[in-house]
Design an enzyme around this catalytic site. Structure first.
Site, PDB file in Angstrom:
ATOM      1  N   ARG A 281      43.816  34.945  34.158  1.00 50.14           N
ATOM      2  CA  ARG A 281      44.651  33.548  34.229  1.00 50.14           C
ATOM      3  C   ARG A 281      44.858  33.241  32.752  1.00 50.14           C
ATOM      4  NH1 ARG A 281      40.854  32.689  38.322  1.00 50.14           N
ATOM      5  NH2 ARG A 281      41.649  32.492  40.175  1.00 50.14           N
TER       6      ARG A 281
ATOM      7  N   LYS B  54      38.771  29.213  37.662  1.00 51.22           N
ATOM      8  CA  LYS B  54      39.147  28.518  39.065  1.00 51.22           C
ATOM      9  C   LYS B  54      38.075  28.572  39.827  1.00 51.22           C
ATOM     10  CE  LYS B  54      43.099  27.898  42.005  1.00 51.22           C
ATOM     11  NZ  LYS B  54      44.446  28.570  42.374  1.00 51.22           N
TER      12      LYS B  54
ATOM     13  N   HIS C  73      51.459  33.818  35.212  1.00 50.55           N
ATOM     14  CA  HIS C  73      50.532  34.385  36.316  1.00 50.55           C
ATOM     15  C   HIS C  73      51.122  36.017  36.344  1.00 50.55           C
ATOM     16  CE1 HIS C  73      47.334  32.689  38.347  1.00 50.55           C
ATOM     17  NE2 HIS C  73      47.686  33.254  39.581  1.00 50.55           N
TER      18      HIS C  73
ATOM     19  N   ARG D 157      48.952  38.712  35.313  1.00 54.55           N
ATOM     20  CA  ARG D 157      47.609  38.771  36.165  1.00 54.55           C
ATOM     21  C   ARG D 157      47.986  39.728  37.419  1.00 54.55           C
ATOM     22  NH1 ARG D 157      42.701  36.277  37.666  1.00 54.55           N
ATOM     23  NH2 ARG D 157      42.306  35.687  39.976  1.00 54.55           N
TER      24      ARG D 157
ATOM     25  N   HIS E 142      38.300  36.691  42.614  1.00 55.81           N
ATOM     26  CA  HIS E 142      38.834  35.918  43.776  1.00 55.81           C
ATOM     27  C   HIS E 142      37.544  35.736  44.729  1.00 55.81           C
ATOM     28  CE1 HIS E 142      42.938  37.936  43.913  1.00 55.81           C
ATOM     29  NE2 HIS E 142      42.927  36.607  43.163  1.00 55.81           N
TER      30      HIS E 142
ATOM     31  N   TYR F 296      47.227  42.994  47.486  1.00 61.99           N
ATOM     32  CA  TYR F 296      47.614  44.123  46.731  1.00 61.99           C
ATOM     33  C   TYR F 296      47.456  45.261  47.295  1.00 61.99           C
ATOM     34  CZ  TYR F 296      47.368  40.383  42.944  1.00 61.99           C
ATOM     35  OH  TYR F 296      47.676  39.082  42.095  1.00 61.99           O
TER      36      TYR F 296
END
Length: 333
Positions: free
Chosen positions: A198, A221, A273, A276, A299, A308
């Site tokens: 990020r 995050k 973003h 990313r 994640h 993806y």
């Protein structure tokens, strides 16, 4: 309310704990009558029907403050959440929290939606307010059900993830190198493209976290530390950059200006973003493993990374091989 001796020599216990029901019973001895009186008074003192609990009259804003003091302050975005919650209290006219009307909340949400507030923002706010009641109930601070428990969030269409092609990456980097007013934009952009970071993670990188051909991101995050290898040439470039220009500083505005100059069109809110998404998309298109990508991106769940998966080469090949036109010769007209 007393114990009295009757003319026949027996003892009458006449007990009335509060106005209303009376308890009267005859006994042969005064001691029995007194014990009965004590028994009635003691048991009715424990009876919620005789001792109704005072209703919780605390305002919604008081619960928000209590939530922040007991739990919210520990969250990364706790202060931002509290600011949002305080604004909601004002819009809802700060009702008694226990009597918060779900229909009043829903009406306010509708007005906000009509005024342009996005469904995602409204869903976030609903989650924040629900969490206040849930956390305080779990902590024993309230004893009633969440008044917004049955309010449904908006259904949101999945947003298409934008990513840059190889040509667009070249165009963007040329725009940054030739016209950028901030020297930090290029190395931060390269880090995002090389590691899927990020923007804030790459921007916060310090020399101690760049070593042995890899970058370590902390305070992410997901609150997880992750390490991603990078090309030695990029490591050298960043170290030389730090020697000339010092640590990275806030550069997102300069990046957005470079993006505008490049002429590349991206959906609203996906500017930085997109870097990313570009890393992840190219990684999968070139045969990368989805579980490896999950670890690189940090994640917390595989479901996030699976967005993806449709870009995988085998997935795209199957779309051709398994289509109803497979095996048919298409003729031009």
């Amino acid at each position: 309310m007393s114990v009295k001796r009757r003319d026949d020599g027996r003892w009458l216990a006449d007990v009335q704990p509060i106005r209303g029901q009376r308890f009267r019973k005859l006994f042969d001895t005064k001691g029995e009558a007194l014990r009965y009186e004590t028994f009635i008074l003691a048991n009715k003192a424990k009876d919620s029907g005789w001792n109704p609990k005072a209703s919780d009259r605390r305002k919604l804003s008081e619960l928000v403050t209590l939530w922040y003091d007991l739990h919210g302050h520990m969250l990364k975005d706790g202060l931002r959440r509290k600011t949002r919650l305080d604004a909601m209290c004002v819009r809802l006219r700060n009702p008694v929290a226990a009597k918060l009307d779900a229909s009043v909340y829903a009406h306010d949400r509708r007005i906000r939606s009509e005024n342009g507030t996005s469904p995602k923002t409204l869903n976030n706010e609903l989650g924040y307010l629900r969490a206040v009641f849930n956390e305080l109930r779990g902590l024993g601070q309230i004893d009633y059900a969440n008044p917004l428990e049955l309010v449904k969030p908006f259904r949101i269409d999945e947003r298409e993830l934008s990513w840059l092609t190889d040509d667009q990456v070249t165009i963007l980097l040329d725009s940054i190198r030739k016209h950028s007013d901030n020297p930090h934009v290029e190395p931060i952009t390269l880090l995002c493209l090389a590691t899927g970071a990020r923007w804030s993670e790459a921007e916060g990188l310090i020399p101690a976290r760049l070593r042995n051909g890899s970058v370590t991101y902390s305070k992410t995050k997901s609150s997880r530390v992750r390490t991603v290898p990078i090309d030695p040439a990029l490591e050298t470039f960043i170290r030389e950059h730090w020697k000339r220009h010092g640590p990275f500083t806030g550069s997102i505005s300069s990046f957005r200006r470079a993006l505008v100059r490049s002429g590349i069109q991206l959906p609203k809110g996906q500017a930085s973003h997109a870097l990313r998404h570009t890393f992840a998309s190219h990684f999968i298109q070139k045969g990368g493993n989805i579980l490896t990508l999950q670890k690189i991106l940090g994640h917390s769940s595989l479901a996030m990374t699976m967005r993806y998966s449709h870009l995988a080469p085998e997935h795209l090949a199957e779309a051709v091989r398994l289509s109803p036109l497979a095996g048919h010769i298409l003729r031009s007209h």
